[in-house]
Write a protein that holds these residues in place. Structure first.
Motif, PDB file in Angstrom:
ATOM      1  N   HIS A  11       0.824  -1.210   0.000  1.00 45.87           N
ATOM      2  CA  HIS A  11       0.000   0.000   0.000  1.00 45.87           C
ATOM      3  C   HIS A  11       0.857   1.257   0.000  1.00 45.87           C
ATOM      4  N   SER A  12       2.089   1.117  -0.502  1.00 43.42           N
ATOM      5  CA  SER A  12       2.955   2.284  -0.566  1.00 43.42           C
ATOM      6  C   SER A  12       2.412   3.247  -1.616  1.00 43.42           C
ATOM      7  N   PRO A  13       2.779   4.531  -1.492  1.00 41.95           N
ATOM      8  CA  PRO A  13       2.362   5.491  -2.520  1.00 41.95           C
ATOM      9  C   PRO A  13       2.794   5.050  -3.916  1.00 41.95           C
ATOM     10  N   GLN A  14       3.962   4.415  -4.008  1.00 42.40           N
ATOM     11  CA  GLN A  14       4.435   3.956  -5.325  1.00 42.40           C
ATOM     12  C   GLN A  14       3.507   2.876  -5.880  1.00 42.40           C
ATOM     13  N   ALA A  15       3.060   1.967  -4.982  1.00 43.78           N
ATOM     14  CA  ALA A  15       2.166   0.894  -5.428  1.00 43.78           C
ATOM     15  C   ALA A  15       0.830   1.480  -5.889  1.00 43.78           C
ATOM     16  N   ARG A  16       0.329   2.472  -5.151  1.00 46.10           N
ATOM     17  CA  ARG A  16      -0.924   3.126  -5.554  1.00 46.10           C
ATOM     18  C   ARG A  16      -0.745   3.825  -6.901  1.00 46.10           C
ATOM     19  N   ALA A  17       0.397   4.481  -7.077  1.00 48.75           N
ATOM     20  CA  ALA A  17       0.652   5.185  -8.340  1.00 48.75           C
ATOM     21  C   ALA A  17       0.685   4.191  -9.490  1.00 48.75           C
ATOM     22  N   ALA A  18       1.249   3.016  -9.240  1.00 46.95           N
ATOM     23  CA  ALA A  18       1.298   1.988 -10.286  1.00 46.95           C
ATOM     24  C   ALA A  18      -0.115   1.508 -10.613  1.00 46.95           C
ATOM     25  N   GLU A  19      -0.944   1.373  -9.605  1.00 46.27           N
ATOM     26  CA  GLU A  19      -2.339   0.971  -9.841  1.00 46.27           C
ATOM     27  C   GLU A  19      -3.066   2.037 -10.658  1.00 46.27           C
ATOM     28  N   ARG A  20      -2.777   3.294 -10.335  1.00 43.10           N
ATOM     29  CA  ARG A  20      -3.414   4.390 -11.099  1.00 43.10           C
ATOM     30  C   ARG A  20      -2.956   4.372 -12.553  1.00 43.10           C
ATOM     31  N   ALA A  21      -1.668   4.108 -12.753  1.00 39.32           N
ATOM     32  CA  ALA A  21      -1.148   4.066 -14.128  1.00 39.32           C
ATOM     33  C   ALA A  21      -1.855   2.963 -14.910  1.00 39.32           C
ATOM     34  N   GLU A  22      -2.080   1.822 -14.272  1.00 31.27           N
ATOM     35  CA  GLU A  22      -2.773   0.720 -14.940  1.00 31.27           C
ATOM     36  C   GLU A  22      -4.238   1.101 -15.215  1.00 31.27           C
ATOM     37  N   MET A  23      -4.878   1.769 -14.249  1.00 27.60           N
ATOM     38  CA  MET A  23      -6.256   2.238 -14.440  1.00 27.60           C
ATOM     39  C   MET A  23      -6.326   3.161 -15.661  1.00 27.60           C
TER      40      MET A  23
END
Ligand code: SAH
Length: 236
Positions: A11-23
């Motif tokens: 749940h790191s900010p980097q992991a969230r950013a990666a999820e957003r990029a995929e979205m």
């Protein structure tokens, strides 16, 4: 925190950013696939950049955070939903807001669409009819730094006459007919994006533009499914 089923997630900010990029990749694919209908195969880079900045996981209930970036709607309580990312992106793109735009949103819900609009425009107003949702969204928007947004509890059919006219109006619940007050509160060159149709049945996302002579032009954009725009009391 334990990971949900499937691939482990941090749940790191980097992991969230990666999820957003995929979205966003999914949104771009869907935009291309529906481009023949919408006339918008490519969404504006400004809208895509704003999508990358808004922490969608902060807008969904705790137990659904792991699904926040899936390309679908999710429940947010009170029988309401946070809209599918592609639909939020498309509606935002259709609204074509600039930094100086005055934007009205009807149906604050969890405030995700509101936050996206606040990334793009200085003056954002939003109306929600369910007081609890309005209060939660207001607090959430403040906590996340969207401090310029003006929120109100009331029936969005009436618009927000004291703050009108608007450059863009987005309605995030389906109306059986386009509310006349919203048309009246639209500036010349203003754009109204609204799902029109029967509740829980076939609805069309419609874009209505007012030209400089005051005439209205309507374009049916895409079939959609929204919760109904309900009737209620005026501003509390
Ligand atoms: N924009 C939201 C979508 C929420 S769903 C998001 O990004 O998550 C639609 C919302 O419209 C619900 O919260 C519902 O309570 C609200 N709503 C329904 N009828 C309304 C009305 N007449 N005036 C204002 N809000 C309304």
């Amino acid at each position: 925190m334990s990971a949900s089923s499937g691939e482990p997630r941090t749940h790191s900010p980097q992991a969230r950013a990666a999820e957003r990029a995929e979205m966003i990749r999914q949104i771009e694919l869907e935009a291309r696939a529906t481009g023949g209908l919408t006339g918008r195969p490519e969404l504006s880079p400004r809208v895509l950049a704003a999508l990358a900045r808004v922490p969608r996981h902060e807008f969904v209930p705790e137990e659904l955070k792991s699904r926040a970036y899936d390309d679908g709607p999710l429940p947010i309580g009170h029988g309401q939903t946070i809209s599918q990312p592609f639909v939020v992106a498309l509606m935002t793109d259709l609204a074509a807001v600039s930094e100086t735009s005055r934007v009205l949103e009807i149906g604050t819900g969890c405030g995700y669409q509101t936050a996206l609009l606040a990334e793009l425009a200085h003056h954002v107003f939003t109306i929600e009819i369910v007081p609890e949702l309005a209060a939660q969204a207001h607090q959430r928007l403040l906590r996340l730094g969207y401090t310029r947004v003006k929120t109100r509890v009331g029936d969005g059919h009436l618009g927000w006459p004291e703050e009108a006219p608007f450059d863009a109006i987005l309605v995030t619940a389906a109306a059986s007919v386009v509310p006349p007050a919203l048309l009246a509160q639209l500036k010349p060159r203003g754009r109204l994006v609204i799902p029109v149709g029967r509740p829980f049945s076939s609805q069309d996302l419609v874009l209505i533009e007012r030209d400089t002579s005051g005439a209205l032009h309507e374009q049916v954009v895409l079939p959609v499914a929204f919760v109904p725009l309900v009737h209620g009391q005026g501003p509390a």
